[in-house]
Write an enzyme that holds these catalytic residues in place. Sequence first.
Site, PDB file in Angstrom:
ATOM      1  N   CYS A   4       0.834  -1.203   0.000  1.00  0.00           N
ATOM      2  CA  CYS A   4       0.000   0.000   0.000  1.00  0.00           C
ATOM      3  C   CYS A   4       0.871   1.255   0.000  1.00  0.00           C
ATOM      4  O   CYS A   4       1.507   1.547  -0.993  1.00  0.00           O
ATOM      5  CB  CYS A   4      -0.983  -0.040   1.179  1.00  0.00           C
ATOM      6  SG  CYS A   4      -2.288   1.180   0.992  1.00  0.00           S
ATOM      7  N   HIS A 117      -3.620  -4.922  -0.328  1.00  0.00           N
ATOM      8  CA  HIS A 117      -3.156  -5.525   0.932  1.00  0.00           C
ATOM      9  C   HIS A 117      -3.203  -7.055   0.809  1.00  0.00           C
ATOM     10  O   HIS A 117      -4.274  -7.635   0.970  1.00  0.00           O
ATOM     11  CB  HIS A 117      -4.058  -5.087   2.089  1.00  0.00           C
ATOM     12  CG  HIS A 117      -3.791  -3.691   2.523  1.00  0.00           C
ATOM     13  ND1 HIS A 117      -2.943  -3.388   3.568  1.00  0.00           N
ATOM     14  CD2 HIS A 117      -4.233  -2.511   2.031  1.00  0.00           C
ATOM     15  CE1 HIS A 117      -2.878  -2.081   3.703  1.00  0.00           C
ATOM     16  NE2 HIS A 117      -3.655  -1.518   2.787  1.00  0.00           N
ATOM     17  N   GLU A 119      -2.258  -9.197   2.909  1.00  0.00           N
ATOM     18  CA  GLU A 119      -2.621  -9.792   4.211  1.00  0.00           C
ATOM     19  C   GLU A 119      -4.118  -9.707   4.478  1.00  0.00           C
ATOM     20  O   GLU A 119      -4.620 -10.309   5.426  1.00  0.00           O
ATOM     21  CB  GLU A 119      -1.812  -9.118   5.334  1.00  0.00           C
ATOM     22  CG  GLU A 119      -2.283  -7.740   5.785  1.00  0.00           C
ATOM     23  CD  GLU A 119      -1.987  -6.585   4.823  1.00  0.00           C
ATOM     24  OE1 GLU A 119      -1.544  -6.830   3.691  1.00  0.00           O
ATOM     25  OE2 GLU A 119      -2.241  -5.429   5.215  1.00  0.00           O
ATOM     26  N   ASP A 162     -23.647  -7.957  15.160  1.00  0.00           N
ATOM     27  CA  ASP A 162     -23.976  -7.087  16.292  1.00  0.00           C
ATOM     28  C   ASP A 162     -23.650  -7.867  17.555  1.00  0.00           C
ATOM     29  O   ASP A 162     -24.182  -8.959  17.771  1.00  0.00           O
ATOM     30  CB  ASP A 162     -25.472  -6.729  16.286  1.00  0.00           C
ATOM     31  CG  ASP A 162     -25.830  -5.788  15.142  1.00  0.00           C
ATOM     32  OD1 ASP A 162     -24.925  -5.357  14.416  1.00  0.00           O
ATOM     33  OD2 ASP A 162     -27.029  -5.481  14.987  1.00  0.00           O
ATOM     34  N   ASP A 324     -27.503   5.871  11.927  1.00  0.00           N
ATOM     35  CA  ASP A 324     -28.700   5.123  12.363  1.00  0.00           C
ATOM     36  C   ASP A 324     -29.938   6.009  12.202  1.00  0.00           C
ATOM     37  O   ASP A 324     -30.443   6.562  13.182  1.00  0.00           O
ATOM     38  CB  ASP A 324     -28.563   4.713  13.839  1.00  0.00           C
ATOM     39  CG  ASP A 324     -27.361   3.815  14.082  1.00  0.00           C
ATOM     40  OD1 ASP A 324     -27.188   2.837  13.349  1.00  0.00           O
ATOM     41  OD2 ASP A 324     -26.596   4.105  15.021  1.00  0.00           O
TER      42      ASP A 324
HETATM   43  O1  1PR Z   1     -22.836   4.872  18.781  1.00  0.00           O
HETATM   44  O2  1PR Z   1     -20.450   4.807  18.136  1.00  0.00           O
HETATM   45  O3  1PR Z   1     -21.205   3.685  20.200  1.00  0.00           O
HETATM   46  O4  1PR Z   1     -21.787   2.789  17.958  1.00  0.00           O
HETATM   47  C1  1PR Z   1     -22.793   1.864  18.244  1.00  0.00           C
HETATM   48  C2  1PR Z   1     -23.004   1.042  17.010  1.00  0.00           C
HETATM   49  O5  1PR Z   1     -23.891  -0.014  17.337  1.00  0.00           O
HETATM   50  C3  1PR Z   1     -23.638   1.823  15.866  1.00  0.00           C
HETATM   51  O6  1PR Z   1     -22.951   1.509  14.682  1.00  0.00           O
HETATM   52  C4  1PR Z   1     -25.072   1.309  15.781  1.00  0.00           C
HETATM   53  O7  1PR Z   1     -25.485   1.189  14.441  1.00  0.00           O
HETATM   54  C5  1PR Z   1     -24.970  -0.069  16.409  1.00  0.00           C
HETATM   55  N1  1PR Z   1     -26.170  -0.452  17.174  1.00  0.00           N
HETATM   56  C6  1PR Z   1     -26.571   0.058  18.348  1.00  0.00           C
HETATM   57  N2  1PR Z   1     -27.693  -0.570  18.764  1.00  0.00           N
HETATM   58  C7  1PR Z   1     -27.986  -1.494  17.851  1.00  0.00           C
HETATM   59  C8  1PR Z   1     -29.104  -2.449  17.907  1.00  0.00           C
HETATM   60  O8  1PR Z   1     -29.359  -3.211  16.979  1.00  0.00           O
HETATM   61  N3  1PR Z   1     -29.827  -2.457  19.012  1.00  0.00           N
HETATM   62  N4  1PR Z   1     -26.983  -2.181  15.768  1.00  0.00           N
HETATM   63  C9  1PR Z   1     -27.037  -1.418  16.842  1.00  0.00           C
HETATM   64  C10 1PR Z   1     -27.309  -1.768  14.584  1.00  0.00           C
HETATM   65  C11 1PR Z   1     -26.271  -2.575  12.801  1.00  0.00           C
HETATM   66  C12 1PR Z   1     -26.928  -2.615  11.549  1.00  0.00           C
HETATM   67  C13 1PR Z   1     -27.605  -3.921  11.213  1.00  0.00           C
HETATM   68  C14 1PR Z   1     -28.229  -3.665   9.892  1.00  0.00           C
HETATM   69  C15 1PR Z   1     -28.488  -4.879   9.086  1.00  0.00           C
HETATM   70  N5  1PR Z   1     -27.138  -2.842  13.789  1.00  0.00           N
HETATM   71  O9  1PR Z   1     -25.839  -2.444  10.654  1.00  0.00           O
HETATM   72  O10 1PR Z   1     -26.614  -4.885  11.275  1.00  0.00           O
HETATM   73  O11 1PR Z   1     -29.412  -2.925  10.141  1.00  0.00           O
HETATM   74  O12 1PR Z   1     -29.477  -5.662   9.646  1.00  0.00           O
HETATM   75  P1  1PR Z   1     -30.336  -6.660   8.760  1.00  0.00           P
HETATM   76  O13 1PR Z   1     -29.476  -7.084   7.624  1.00  0.00           O
HETATM   77  O14 1PR Z   1     -30.645  -7.816   9.682  1.00  0.00           O
HETATM   78  O15 1PR Z   1     -31.560  -5.925   8.360  1.00  0.00           O
HETATM   79  P2  1PR Z   1     -21.593   4.088  18.825  1.00  0.00           P
END
Ligand code: 1PR
Length: 491
Positions: A4, A117, A119, A162, A324
């Site tokens: 890189c 990259h 790796e 998550d 979000d």
């Molecule tokens: O605010 O910097 O501390 O970060 C917290 C992180 O955690 C953020 O990126 C926020 O999106 C994520 N988060 C917080 N609470 C939740 C929850 O679900 N209760 N998750 C959460 C959000 C992430 C999404 C999810 C997609 C795809 N989830 O990316 O994975 O909606 O889902 P699907 O394919 O099942 O529809 P901070």
Amino acid sequence: MGICVGLQAMFEGSAENPVVPGLGIISGCLKRFDDTNKSVPHIGWNSAATSRTDSAESRCFYGLQSGSKYYYVHSYAVPYVDGRLESEGWTVATAQYGNEKFVGAIGRGNVLATQFHPEKSGAAGLRVLRAFLKDVEWYPVDGMSSPETGQGLTRRIIACLDVRANDDGDLVVTKGDQYDVREKTRTAAGGNVRNLGKPVHLAQKYYEQGADEITFLNITSFRNCPLADLPMLEILERTSENVFVPLTVGGGIRDTIDSDGTKVSALEVATLYFQSGADKVSIGSDAVTVTEQYIKNDHHLSGMSAIETISAAYGNQAVVVSVDPKRVYVKSPEATKHHTLRTGHLGPLGEEYCWYQCTIKGGREGRDIDVKQLVTAVEKMGAGEILLNCIDKDGGNSGFDLELINDTKKAIKIPVIASSGAGVPAHFEEVFGHTTTDAALGAGMVSIPHRGRRRVGLTQDKFHRGEYSVKDVKDHLSSRGFLIRPFEPGI
Ligand code: 1PR
């Protein structure tokens, strides 16, 4: 061997900082990619195709196979000029981004430099490292692993995990809908946190299925996390031992105060994650807070935000902002000061317009700021990519919010990862076919086993959770003519 920026340093200089000379081992200078019609940074899986192969003996230059794809992440590149470097004795492998052809790898004798990259490029990258370490300039072609694919950047598929502690205190992968991750019960307190498995094990599984990247989100990071107890560090360390694709970690990346009262900067938190194996950090709530301050401050950058300090230290490609948003319906654009769009999905009272409200703390708190304000501000601060969730769509299996994705793409030049709503492989075809998104992410679709699946909408009879793997998604995209990274078995 240079990787890189290691490749970049071997040239004479770069437009990134013209007054600093390169080592000058190779002639030529780097220039920034043109972002008129494409996202910059260039992030994802692209080719490194050499003009020279020793076809008589089926050997390729330092293991670089023309059908393989390699992981790139950069904004500056050496433009490829036909035959120039070859006339100086170099063997060159090239990649194509939009209409720009650039140097993907270059070598001569015991010098090898890769813009990508190795790796982080799965089995294809490990082969290049192995060839270099064994000092085998002309490496045997692995006939099994390299079907011919088209040139250019592939469609990127990201698996998202998550992660949070369940009620017994164990770290588990969970998934909800509209950010509610507890089992549905009749009691007000809600059921247990859904437990879909262990993060390291699931990450390994998605890697083996062909995920192009893996994202871990610590979804309860809004609770104070003392530094001594950052739960994702061990997960990253263990995952990166066997998973050779980029890893992103999010949750709790902000200035914080440790349990002994010591102030810890977001940059220090991010540094710990990078040292543990993360390639990018994802910032959610803090990005909203600093954008509010930025707007209040007449759009002056403070230089102190997590986004600015981390991207200054590690480059903007290392900083993802996770958004979000929730839909807010209005009767007309005049009914709000926020940026609206006309929607094909009318609101509950027949409203034809909506705006997207940013939230913090995992959707628990809505703020007076819209997605366009947020993404344009964080792009200026130095974010390199946007992870665009949509709370209304999360876990719903009804497909991505195409309107939100198209509207966001129009506002910025940095890449966007479409997220929330994937329920069947065709939803990935839809998002790549009807938007200009740079990547698409799935969580529940690939992680939730059959028995945990909530019956939702139209997809309920056809789609059972856990029925689809990342490979199914990629096979579907490939069958529809989309360029994807071919699956190569591990070494
Ligand atoms: O605010 O910097 O501390 O970060 C917290 C992180 O955690 C953020 O990126 C926020 O999106 C994520 N988060 C917080 N609470 C939740 C929850 O679900 N209760 N998750 C959460 C959000 C992430 C999404 C999810 C997609 C795809 N989830 O990316 O994975 O909606 O889902 P699907 O394919 O099942 O529809 P901070």
